[in-house]
Design an enzyme around this catalytic site. Structure first.
Site, short mmCIF file in Angstrom:
data_model
loop_
_atom_site.label_atom_id
_atom_site.label_comp_id
_atom_site.label_asym_id
_atom_site.label_seq_id
_atom_site.Cartn_x
_atom_site.Cartn_y
_atom_site.Cartn_z
N ASP A 23 0.68 -0.99 0.33
CA ASP A 23 -0.46 0.47 -0.22
C ASP A 23 0.86 1.10 -0.49
OD1 ASP A 23 -3.39 1.16 0.61
OD2 ASP A 23 -1.16 2.35 1.56
N LYS A 54 -2.94 6.21 -4.82
CA LYS A 54 -3.54 6.78 -4.05
C LYS A 54 -3.56 8.16 -4.84
CE LYS A 54 -3.87 4.52 0.23
NZ LYS A 54 -2.52 4.27 0.57
#
Ligand SMILES: NC(=O)c1ccc[n+]([C@@H]2O[C@H](COP(=O)([O-])OP(=O)(O)OC[C@H]3O[C@@H](n4cnc5c(N)ncnc54)[C@H](OP(=O)(O)O)[C@@H]3O)[C@@H](O)[C@H]2O)c1
Length: 273
Positions: free
Chosen positions: A48, A78
């Site tokens: 992540d 992101k």
């Protein structure tokens, strides 16, 4: 519930995502390369990152150097707040892909629900998804009301909502909403950045099971069907955090941990965006 480190959760679009991963927030480039390579060597298959962390190059380098086929690793990034809006998001995605040196992402998230922007950002994610540049799209730090608003116009439903989640912040409202809508909940700062390790109940349970308080928390995530991504740059902790598949908390212990909730955040409150 996942039963081993590489076990997957099936998202609402059918994509399988490992239910346990490594976070790299605040890891320097060098630490990122080292921790991601170490995690992959120890069986992790889910990383992540985010453009905001400024270490996407390190993640990409580690994946290349690991020798593990790209398609066996699940990579999330992101879009950061200043990058939001339709055109800006498309550009931000390309930049992330370039830094990661990958030709697709597994999951791309709207990092925060920036007021007035997140719907345009979502349209860009939908385009990236339908163009086949990312296998799944989701959000982060969305409250139930943000999700309700997004769902009114969304053509593609988010697969994930990644939120701060740990024994001091059990997010009942968001969790219930996501369960109802088949949006998978994912925990960031699952260890509350290391601030829960001396909580007496967690210490007691750790003693009972011959585990550490960190392992008790991460096991609680897994048994709650919440995807978890603890961050560590230290090999012994990377191994320790994933060594949670040989014991089970009882229903009563799960409830006792749930009851530690005090709605206490270590990060910003999404209501302020
Ligand atoms: N979507 C969002 O807005 C958002 C926000 C924050 C984080 N995240 C994601 O979630 C990931 C995890 O969150 P986080 O990094 O904030 O916090 P965390 O995983 O809760 O905690 C990380 C901290 O705990 C320490 N630690 C890790 N394992 C440990 C263990 N077994 N025993 C003792 N200490 C331990 C780490 O230190 P060492 O590294 O020195 O071991 C680090 O200081 C991030 O890396 C990021 O990928 C997302």
């Amino acid at each position: 519930m996942i039963t081993n480190l590489q076990d997957t959760v099936t998202l609402n679009n059918g994509v399988k995502m490992p239910g346990f991963g490594l976070g790299v927030y605040k890891a320097s480039m060098e630490e990122t390369v080292h921790s991601v390579k170490t995690a992959l060597q120890h069986g992790y298959r889910h990383i992540d990152t985010a453009s905001y962390y400024q270490n996407e190059e390190g993640v990409g380098k580690a994946i290349k150097e690991s020798g593990i086929p790209r398609e066996e690793i699940f990579v999330t990034s992101k879009v950061w707040n200043e990058q939001q809006g339709y055109e800006n998001t498309l550009k931000a995605f390309d930049e992330s892909l370039q830094k990661l040196d990958l030709d697709y992402l597994d999951l791309y998230l709207v990092h925060w629900p920036v007021s007035g922007k997140y719907k345009d950002t979502w349209r860009a994610l939908e385009k990236l998804y339908t163009d086949g540049k990312v296998r799944a799209i989701g959000v982060s730090n969305f409250q139930a009301y943000h999700l309700e608003d997004l769902l009114k116009d969304a053509k593609v439903k988010p697969v994930i909502n990644q939120v701060e989640y740990h024994p001091h912040l059990t997010q009942l409202e968001v969790k219930e909403f996501c369960e109802k809508e088949d949006i998978q909940l994912e925990a960031w700062s699952p260890l509350k950045k290391g601030r829960l390790l001396d909580v007496p109940l967690l210490v007691q349970l750790a003693e009972k099971y011959g585990k550490t308080p960190a392992q008790i928390i991460l096991r609680w995530d897994v048994q709650n069907n919440v995807i978890t991504i603890p961050k560590s740059v230290k090999e012994e902790r990377i191994v320790e955090n994933a060594d949670i598949f040989d014991f089970a908390l009882t229903d009563e212990e799960m409830q006792q941990i749930n009851d530690l909730n005090m709605d206490d955040r270590s990060g910003p409150n999404p209501d302020d965006f």
